[in-house]
Design an enzyme around this catalytic site. Sequence first.
Site, PDB file in Angstrom:
ATOM      1  N   ASN A   8      85.896  46.877  50.299  1.00 43.38           N
ATOM      2  CA  ASN A   8      86.350  46.737  48.917  1.00 43.38           C
ATOM      3  C   ASN A   8      87.274  45.521  48.853  1.00 43.38           C
ATOM      4  OD1 ASN A   8      87.522  46.890  46.402  1.00 43.38           O
ATOM      5  ND2 ASN A   8      87.913  49.090  46.483  1.00 43.38           N
ATOM      6  N   SER A  11      91.038  46.022  47.887  1.00 45.63           N
ATOM      7  CA  SER A  11      91.921  46.916  48.644  1.00 45.63           C
ATOM      8  C   SER A  11      93.103  46.159  49.240  1.00 45.63           C
ATOM      9  CB  SER A  11      91.148  47.598  49.772  1.00 45.63           C
ATOM     10  OG  SER A  11      90.278  48.575  49.260  1.00 45.63           O
ATOM     11  N   GLY A  12      94.209  46.887  49.364  1.00 45.83           N
ATOM     12  CA  GLY A  12      95.399  46.295  49.964  1.00 45.83           C
ATOM     13  C   GLY A  12      95.887  45.079  49.213  1.00 45.83           C
ATOM     14  N   ASP A  67      90.350  55.655  50.121  1.00 47.18           N
ATOM     15  CA  ASP A  67      89.586  56.888  50.282  1.00 47.18           C
ATOM     16  C   ASP A  67      88.361  56.918  49.378  1.00 47.18           C
ATOM     17  OD1 ASP A  67      91.256  57.868  52.232  1.00 47.18           O
ATOM     18  OD2 ASP A  67      92.485  59.047  50.862  1.00 47.18           O
ATOM     19  N   GLY A  68      88.433  56.273  48.202  1.00 46.92           N
ATOM     20  CA  GLY A  68      87.292  56.242  47.299  1.00 46.92           C
ATOM     21  C   GLY A  68      86.115  55.486  47.891  1.00 46.92           C
ATOM     22  N   GLU A 277      89.053  62.640  43.259  1.00 46.43           N
ATOM     23  CA  GLU A 277      88.375  62.203  42.041  1.00 46.43           C
ATOM     24  C   GLU A 277      87.645  63.372  41.401  1.00 46.43           C
ATOM     25  OE1 GLU A 277      88.804  59.216  40.900  1.00 46.43           O
ATOM     26  OE2 GLU A 277      89.787  58.354  42.680  1.00 46.43           O
TER      27      GLU A 277
END
Length: 340
Positions: A8, A11-12, A67-68, A277
């Site tokens: 992703n 991210s971060g 986590d997604g 989610e």
Amino acid sequence: MRARLIYNPTSGKEALKKSIVDILNVMEQAGYEASAFATTPEPNSAKKEAKRAALDGFELVVAAGGDGTINEVINGIAGLEKRPKLAIIPGGTTNDFARALRIPRDNFVEAAKVILKNQTIHSDIGKAGETYFMNIAAGGYLTELTYEVPSHLKSLFGYLAYLVKGAEMLPRVKPIEMKLEYDDGVYEGKASMFFLGLTNSIGGFEKISPDAQLDDGKFSLIIVKTANVIEIMHLVALMINGGKHVNDPRIIYVKTSKLYADAIDPDFRMMINLDGEYGGDAPMTFENLKQHIEIYANLDEIPESAVSGEAEKASDEFIKQVEKLTNEDIDGDGKISNED
């Protein structure tokens, strides 16, 4: 052997993108011909690419992100008969699954180097209807907390954001008439939530399911029977203080390989939370798929209990808030006074 890195790029705070070349180099050192795929805003981007790579014969899929993203990758491969190995590079806020696997959460390249240790575990995976989950499934008013914390607050304040929002929501928690059928029994009655855990790390805390195992084919089922504000706060304090909540009479804590959950009132909508989610509405059946996916893990560290600095701060803050409460702050219905 071929490996596909699915990452992703947001991210971060977009820091993950800067480490992609180094991560690919680590994958090459491990003996894989490595390539990368950046997820897009398209729905199920990571899921589709993980399934494509698996069907194309890639031996390893590396999921890099929060986590997604990891949940999507697992959903891409879990339903296949032939599944590649999985490695995880955490880049989100809570990183619960990575925490349970003892994968470094503060350095992307060090997380990738877990592959070089060549240690894997055949991990359980949960299935809810046609959807897979790696860490938690839950239903009830308390689970609405996950939906109501804005993503930017999660990024800025981590567990503390959940804590603050949780304190705000507690006075609104109401019991739900539930029917919960598990391996060794049935619970029919009021509860503020039910919770199915696959690991011992939930929201950064490692005492919610203190004896959870990654590969025993069992969920840790927790049913919180009370909806009283002060009682819920007391249960959380017990949880923080060594997982002592599991022996409290206001809790049902059992191991089960499956669960059927429904709201007894047909007019009540009970939303189901899967890995943080929204995952559909009850009624729903949950199944533990024992040792379903082979995952690279830091086996040298898994037996040890570890809590992140953020989690410790959140725990300390919560305990302080509990200690501040006095009988004068709470009315007969267990509601917090708004005078202060």
